[in-house]
Design an enzyme around this catalytic site. Structure first.
Site: not given
Ligand code: AMP
Ligand code: MG
Length: 480
Positions: A87, A121, A241-242, A251, A171, A108
């Site tokens: 995202g 994003g 997903d992590n 992450d 990264r 990122k």
């Molecule tokens: P994370 O918890 O950081 O591993 O993110 C979980 C999901 O949320 C992933 O699909 C990320 O791409 C999405 N995500 C986290 N922060 C953002 C953001 N600021 N904008 C868009 N997607 C995000």
């Molecule tokens: Mg993640």
């Protein structure tokens, strides 16, 4: 400069596993962090004419780079989302490093993608430098993890609870394949792409079939989680997903290192149930691996074929998942053995380690320093160790038994028990200076200390726990 030409194997082999997508433009890119050692490892030797701020903000691209937003699914805090994906990240491509290993380069914080859902994003300077500090810290401690190559301030604003300066992190990873990458195609019943993904994963991480792939992932994760546990590291958001196939930590949002030893410790403000608390990490890892196993099942037996075949496949993957606790335990115990300086095989070191941990918990001792001060105790200096315990009842007799069993030298103990970890209050202090005042010196100084974690000469600023009171309420936030 010799700039490596990136390949786009993932995007080419798996066009359905994401979307080609360009990074956003950064209005005023400024390089905040550059990892020269890692760059050299990648064969990336910038010359004076190379604009690193442009290259690592997305305003320019490395040769061969084909930015690609990866699709993945994932269980977040136990609930399944079939479409997460990058995202706010982009895979730029792969390069072969100086040791012949294939490494991913990814951004990122590079702007919205088709997977952004409600998100902007973007990423802020603080959380991206946090990734730098934690991942470089873990790397220096010998823990497999993704690495940070560059952080560029974009000149853009990021709206969170306050307005923050924006940044893009570059990264580097052995791959960005996650448990959730497999869940994505499995959830769609897309066997063709699931198979391609497994072939890609086996080429990168080994294994001749899906079962071997699963076993390899489980063994790498067992070793990784054991390392986390022996360092007091709490990842904080072990969603599927992590969790990587490579066995690298990935992450570093709400993660933190434990100070006073308590297995129930959790830091993440959104982890109300303590699902990702310190003591749960091996259980969660196994749970996540079971999700990977389920996703791989259709590759081991035709879902439309005879039930007996599917039963046999389920039995095979179950054997792997059931073996995980023993693999984890072996890795944990081996780590403890080295940290306690006990002789190799046969010694009954588990009770000694368990009693030590019980003493640490009862005495609320700082996890890192308590292990570290064992070396001093071996040299006859016990005061520093004793002073870490609120209640040191039982410590003296334990030390006597341990000393009788210990065969390591003080130097060997110091090489196994770090003095410097990314302590939460120092990380926060450094990030505030960088984000609020644009002052990168505290980050640079902390990073220098984190890169020598076993060095007895470390500045006391970086070795001491947070003042009482500050540590108790420490919370990490996912709002990165
Ligand atoms: P994370 O918890 O950081 O591993 O993110 C979980 C999901 O949320 C992933 O699909 C990320 O791409 C999405 N995500 C986290 N922060 C953002 C953001 N600021 N904008 C868009 N997607 C995000
Ligand atoms: Mg993640």
């Amino acid at each position: 400069m010799p700039l490596p030409t990136l390949t786009s194997r993932f995007a080419d082999e798996l066009p359905q596993a994401g979307v080609p997508w360009p990074p956003a433009t950064a209005p005023a890119p400024r390089l905040l962090f550059w990892n020269a050692e890692l760059a050299a490892e990648l064969g990336l030797q910038p010359g004076p004419g190379d604009d690193l701020a442009a290259l690592f903000s997305g305003n320019a691209l490395l040769p061969g780079s084909k930015p690609f937003a990866q699709a993945y699914a994932g269980h977040q805090f136990g609930g399944f989302s079939p479409s997460l994906g990058d995202g706010r990240a982009l895979l730029l491509g792969e390069c072969v490093d100086t040791q012949g290993r294939l490494r991913d380069l990814a951004f990122k914080g590079s702007g919205r993608t088709p997977f952004s859902r409600g998100g902007d994003g973007k990423a802020a300077v603080g959380p991206m430098l946090r990734e730098v500090l934690v991942s470089e810290g873990l790397h220096a401690l010998g823990v497999p993890c993704t690495r940070a190559l560059a952080v560029v301030a974009t000149g853009d604003e990021v709206i969170r609870e306050q307005v923050l300066p924006g940044a893009v992190l570059t990264r580097v990873a052995s791959s960005h394949l996650r448990v959730g990458s497999f869940q994505y195609f499995a959830a769609r019943g897309d066997l063709d792409n699931l198979r391609r993904l497994a072939i890609h994963a086996m080429a990168r991480h080994g294994g001749a079939d899906a079962l071997e792939l699963l076993r390899g992932v489980a063994q790498r994760q067992a070793r990784l989680i054991a390392q986390w546990m022996n360092l007091g590291f709490i990842h904080g958001v072990m969603n599927t997903d992590n969790m990587t196939l490579s066995g690298e930590s990935i992450d570093f949002g709400p993660c933190a290192f434990m100070e006073a030893y308590d297995p129930a410790t959790k830091f993440s403000s959104i982890d109300h149930q303590g699902r990702y608390a310190y003591r749960n990490q091996p259980l969660i890892a196994r749970w996540n691996l079971a999700r990977l196993a389920e996703s791989l099942l259709p590759l081991l037996a035709d879902p439309d074929g005879p039930q007996a075949d599917m039963d046999a496949a389920v039995a095979q993957v179950t054997e792997v998942i059931d073996a995980f606790p023993a693999w984890y335990d072996t890795a944990l115990r081996e780590g403890q053995r080295v940290k306690l300086g006990l002789p190799a095989p046969g010694a009954a070191h588990a009770p000694l380690a368990d009693e030590w941990l019980a003493l640490l918990q009862q005495g609320e001792a700082d996890f890192t320093l308590a292990w570290r001060r064992l070396a001093d105790a071996l040299e006859g200096q016990e005061a520093a160790l004793h002073s870490l315990f609120m209640d040191s009842t039982g410590l003296a007799p334990w030390l006597q038994r341990w000393r009788a069993a210990c065969t390591a030298s003080p130097a060997e103990l110091r090489a196994a028990n770090p003095l410097v970890i990314p302590r939460n209050h120092r990380v926060e202090e450094a990030l505030s200076a960088a984000s609020d005042d644009g002052d990168l010196r505290p980050t640079e100084q902390l990073l220098a200390a984190l890169r020598q974690p076993f060095d007895e000469g470390a500045d006391a600023r970086y070795t001491q726990p947070a003042p009482v009171g500050q540590a108790a309420g420490y919370r990490t936030f996912c709002g990165t």
